[in-house]
Scaffold this motif. Structure first.
Motif, PDB file in Angstrom:
ATOM      1  N   GLY A 183      64.413   5.578  44.215  1.00  9.26           N
ATOM      2  CA  GLY A 183      64.118   6.854  44.892  1.00  9.26           C
ATOM      3  C   GLY A 183      62.903   7.544  44.308  1.00  9.26           C
ATOM      4  O   GLY A 183      62.110   8.157  45.037  1.00  9.26           O
ATOM      5  N   GLY A 184      62.746   7.453  42.996  1.00  8.70           N
ATOM      6  CA  GLY A 184      61.582   8.064  42.358  1.00  8.70           C
ATOM      7  C   GLY A 184      60.280   7.444  42.823  1.00  8.70           C
ATOM      8  O   GLY A 184      59.265   8.135  42.984  1.00  8.70           O
ATOM      9  N   PHE A 185      60.298   6.165  43.051  1.00 10.20           N
ATOM     10  CA  PHE A 185      59.077   5.504  43.513  1.00 10.20           C
ATOM     11  C   PHE A 185      58.905   5.583  45.024  1.00 10.20           C
ATOM     12  O   PHE A 185      57.782   5.490  45.516  1.00 10.20           O
ATOM     13  CB  PHE A 185      59.042   4.051  43.027  1.00 10.20           C
ATOM     14  N   VAL A 186      59.988   5.769  45.761  1.00  5.11           N
ATOM     15  CA  VAL A 186      59.869   5.943  47.211  1.00  5.11           C
ATOM     16  C   VAL A 186      59.102   7.228  47.520  1.00  5.11           C
ATOM     17  O   VAL A 186      58.387   7.316  48.519  1.00  5.11           O
ATOM     18  CB  VAL A 186      61.264   5.942  47.877  1.00  5.11           C
ATOM     19  N   VAL A 187      59.208   8.217  46.639  1.00  5.43           N
ATOM     20  CA  VAL A 187      58.471   9.468  46.829  1.00  5.43           C
ATOM     21  C   VAL A 187      56.968   9.183  46.883  1.00  5.43           C
ATOM     22  O   VAL A 187      56.246   9.816  47.658  1.00  5.43           O
ATOM     23  CB  VAL A 187      58.811  10.466  45.699  1.00  5.43           C
ATOM     24  N   LEU A 188      56.519   8.229  46.079  1.00  7.95           N
ATOM     25  CA  LEU A 188      55.092   7.879  46.109  1.00  7.95           C
ATOM     26  C   LEU A 188      54.688   7.263  47.442  1.00  7.95           C
ATOM     27  O   LEU A 188      53.521   7.300  47.820  1.00  7.95           O
ATOM     28  CB  LEU A 188      54.759   6.901  44.980  1.00  7.95           C
ATOM     29  N   ALA A 189      55.645   6.697  48.157  1.00 11.80           N
ATOM     30  CA  ALA A 189      55.334   6.079  49.452  1.00 11.80           C
ATOM     31  C   ALA A 189      54.893   7.111  50.478  1.00 11.80           C
ATOM     32  O   ALA A 189      54.256   6.763  51.473  1.00 11.80           O
ATOM     33  CB  ALA A 189      56.545   5.308  49.970  1.00 11.80           C
ATOM     34  N   ALA A 190      55.205   8.359  50.251  1.00 10.03           N
ATOM     35  CA  ALA A 190      54.793   9.425  51.168  1.00 10.03           C
ATOM     36  C   ALA A 190      53.401   9.958  50.842  1.00 10.03           C
ATOM     37  O   ALA A 190      52.898  10.846  51.524  1.00 10.03           O
ATOM     38  CB  ALA A 190      55.805  10.569  51.116  1.00 10.03           C
ATOM     39  N   SER A 191      52.773   9.401  49.824  1.00 12.02           N
ATOM     40  CA  SER A 191      51.453   9.856  49.407  1.00 12.02           C
ATOM     41  C   SER A 191      50.392   9.489  50.449  1.00 12.02           C
ATOM     42  O   SER A 191      50.434   8.409  51.044  1.00 12.02           O
ATOM     43  CB  SER A 191      51.097   9.220  48.066  1.00 12.02           C
ATOM     44  N   PRO A 192      49.415  10.370  50.649  1.00 12.80           N
ATOM     45  CA  PRO A 192      48.339  10.032  51.582  1.00 12.80           C
ATOM     46  C   PRO A 192      47.370   8.985  51.007  1.00 12.80           C
ATOM     47  O   PRO A 192      46.646   8.335  51.749  1.00 12.80           O
ATOM     48  CB  PRO A 192      47.631  11.364  51.817  1.00 12.80           C
ATOM     49  N   CYS A 193      47.392   8.818  49.698  1.00 14.44           N
ATOM     50  CA  CYS A 193      46.519   7.832  49.052  1.00 14.44           C
ATOM     51  C   CYS A 193      47.117   6.430  49.233  1.00 14.44           C
ATOM     52  O   CYS A 193      48.245   6.173  48.803  1.00 14.44           O
ATOM     53  CB  CYS A 193      46.375   8.168  47.568  1.00 14.44           C
ATOM     54  N   PRO A 194      46.386   5.505  49.852  1.00 13.42           N
ATOM     55  CA  PRO A 194      46.949   4.167  50.124  1.00 13.42           C
ATOM     56  C   PRO A 194      47.359   3.408  48.864  1.00 13.42           C
ATOM     57  O   PRO A 194      48.346   2.680  48.877  1.00 13.42           O
ATOM     58  CB  PRO A 194      45.829   3.431  50.854  1.00 13.42           C
ATOM     59  N   VAL A 195      46.614   3.584  47.787  1.00 15.17           N
ATOM     60  CA  VAL A 195      46.942   2.857  46.562  1.00 15.17           C
ATOM     61  C   VAL A 195      48.278   3.336  46.003  1.00 15.17           C
ATOM     62  O   VAL A 195      49.133   2.529  45.630  1.00 15.17           O
ATOM     63  CB  VAL A 195      45.809   3.024  45.528  1.00 15.17           C
ATOM     64  N   LEU A 196      48.481   4.648  45.942  1.00 15.93           N
ATOM     65  CA  LEU A 196      49.752   5.189  45.459  1.00 15.93           C
ATOM     66  C   LEU A 196      50.893   4.827  46.405  1.00 15.93           C
ATOM     67  O   LEU A 196      52.009   4.535  45.965  1.00 15.93           O
ATOM     68  CB  LEU A 196      49.670   6.704  45.298  1.00 15.93           C
ATOM     69  N   ARG A 197      50.632   4.861  47.688  1.00 13.66           N
ATOM     70  CA  ARG A 197      51.663   4.523  48.671  1.00 13.66           C
ATOM     71  C   ARG A 197      52.116   3.079  48.491  1.00 13.66           C
ATOM     72  O   ARG A 197      53.306   2.788  48.431  1.00 13.66           O
ATOM     73  CB  ARG A 197      51.134   4.745  50.085  1.00 13.66           C
ATOM     74  N   ASP A 198      51.163   2.151  48.355  1.00 10.49           N
ATOM     75  CA  ASP A 198      51.501   0.741  48.146  1.00 10.49           C
ATOM     76  C   ASP A 198      52.256   0.536  46.831  1.00 10.49           C
ATOM     77  O   ASP A 198      53.225  -0.218  46.769  1.00 10.49           O
ATOM     78  CB  ASP A 198      50.240  -0.120  48.141  1.00 10.49           C
ATOM     79  N   PHE A 199      51.791   1.225  45.803  1.00  7.11           N
ATOM     80  CA  PHE A 199      52.455   1.138  44.496  1.00  7.11           C
ATOM     81  C   PHE A 199      53.911   1.588  44.594  1.00  7.11           C
ATOM     82  O   PHE A 199      54.817   0.921  44.096  1.00  7.11           O
ATOM     83  CB  PHE A 199      51.690   1.990  43.475  1.00  7.11           C
ATOM     84  N   GLY A 200      54.158   2.713  45.242  1.00 12.96           N
ATOM     85  CA  GLY A 200      55.516   3.235  45.382  1.00 12.96           C
ATOM     86  C   GLY A 200      56.414   2.299  46.164  1.00 12.96           C
ATOM     87  O   GLY A 200      57.563   2.053  45.787  1.00 12.96           O
ATOM     88  N   ILE A 201      55.899   1.760  47.244  1.00 17.94           N
ATOM     89  CA  ILE A 201      56.698   0.852  48.076  1.00 17.94           C
ATOM     90  C   ILE A 201      57.034  -0.425  47.311  1.00 17.94           C
ATOM     91  O   ILE A 201      58.187  -0.884  47.315  1.00 17.94           O
ATOM     92  CB  ILE A 201      55.957   0.531  49.389  1.00 17.94           C
ATOM     93  N   ILE A 202      56.052  -0.996  46.640  1.00 18.37           N
ATOM     94  CA  ILE A 202      56.268  -2.251  45.917  1.00 18.37           C
ATOM     95  C   ILE A 202      57.280  -2.070  44.791  1.00 18.37           C
ATOM     96  O   ILE A 202      58.211  -2.867  44.635  1.00 18.37           O
ATOM     97  CB  ILE A 202      54.937  -2.812  45.386  1.00 18.37           C
ATOM     98  N   VAL A 203      57.128  -1.033  43.995  1.00 13.44           N
ATOM     99  CA  VAL A 203      58.046  -0.830  42.871  1.00 13.44           C
ATOM    100  C   VAL A 203      59.455  -0.507  43.368  1.00 13.44           C
ATOM    101  O   VAL A 203      60.442  -1.005  42.832  1.00 13.44           O
ATOM    102  CB  VAL A 203      57.531   0.265  41.920  1.00 13.44           C
ATOM    103  N   ALA A 204      59.572   0.310  44.402  1.00 11.03           N
ATOM    104  CA  ALA A 204      60.892   0.658  44.937  1.00 11.03           C
ATOM    105  C   ALA A 204      61.607  -0.581  45.471  1.00 11.03           C
ATOM    106  O   ALA A 204      62.795  -0.798  45.181  1.00 11.03           O
ATOM    107  CB  ALA A 204      60.764   1.708  46.030  1.00 11.03           C
ATOM    108  N   LEU A 205      60.911  -1.412  46.222  1.00 14.89           N
ATOM    109  CA  LEU A 205      61.526  -2.628  46.748  1.00 14.89           C
ATOM    110  C   LEU A 205      61.887  -3.608  45.630  1.00 14.89           C
ATOM    111  O   LEU A 205      62.959  -4.216  45.649  1.00 14.89           O
ATOM    112  CB  LEU A 205      60.605  -3.304  47.761  1.00 14.89           C
ATOM    113  N   ASN A 206      61.002  -3.757  44.663  1.00 11.33           N
ATOM    114  CA  ASN A 206      61.284  -4.658  43.551  1.00 11.33           C
ATOM    115  C   ASN A 206      62.467  -4.178  42.716  1.00 11.33           C
ATOM    116  O   ASN A 206      63.274  -4.984  42.257  1.00 11.33           O
ATOM    117  CB  ASN A 206      60.054  -4.839  42.669  1.00 11.33           C
TER     118      ASN A 206
END
Length: 134
Positions: free
Chosen positions: A61-84
């Motif tokens: 959940g903490g990393f899913v919050v980054l998925a809502a970021s407008p910055c594509p790099v942070l968004r990708d980072f959040g999605i990848i870590v949350a799924l992993n």
């Protein structure tokens, strides 16, 4: 791919290791109390399960919050870590217990204290009794 998507690998390995060590320690503790393999898995999963799942979901959940970021790099980072992290949680919860039970039966890896239901198997096979007593 960016450096930000390469960073999660060590983090996910650490999280998966933590989940695995917690499950392994609980299994060994229950086997040392004399429980059978099935009982050790079931009791261990029930006793540690809620805290285990809460920890994994909080991390994801903490990393899913980054998925809502407008910055594509942070968004990708959040999605990848949350799924992993979710994959690590599910792997430790559903794949590790059968692997522990199988490893417990292996003559070189096993050697946990025999539970009451396992003593019949040990009497049938002298080599299993010596491994279990070691």
């Amino acid at each position: 791919m960016s450096p930000f998507t390469a960073v999660p690998a060590p983090l996910v390995i650490a999280v998966c290791t933590e989940f695995s060590v917690l499950m392994l320690a609980r299994y060994v503790e229950e086997r040392a109390r004399g429980r059978t393999q099935d009982e050790a898995v079931n009791v261990g999963a029930v006793r540690i399960g809620r805290a285990f799942v809460a920890s994994g979901l909080t991390l994801s959940g903490g990393f899913v919050v980054l998925a809502a970021s407008p910055c594509p790099v942070l968004r990708d980072f959040g999605i990848i870590v949350a799924l992993n992290a979710l994959v690590a949680l599910l792997s430790a919860q559903f794949m590790l217990p059968p692997l522990l039970m199988r490893a417990d039966r292996h003559p070189r890896i096993g050697g946990f204290q025999l539970g009451p239901a396992d003593t019949h198997d040990a009497l049938a096979s002298p080599s299993a009794a010596t491994v279990g007593a070691a």
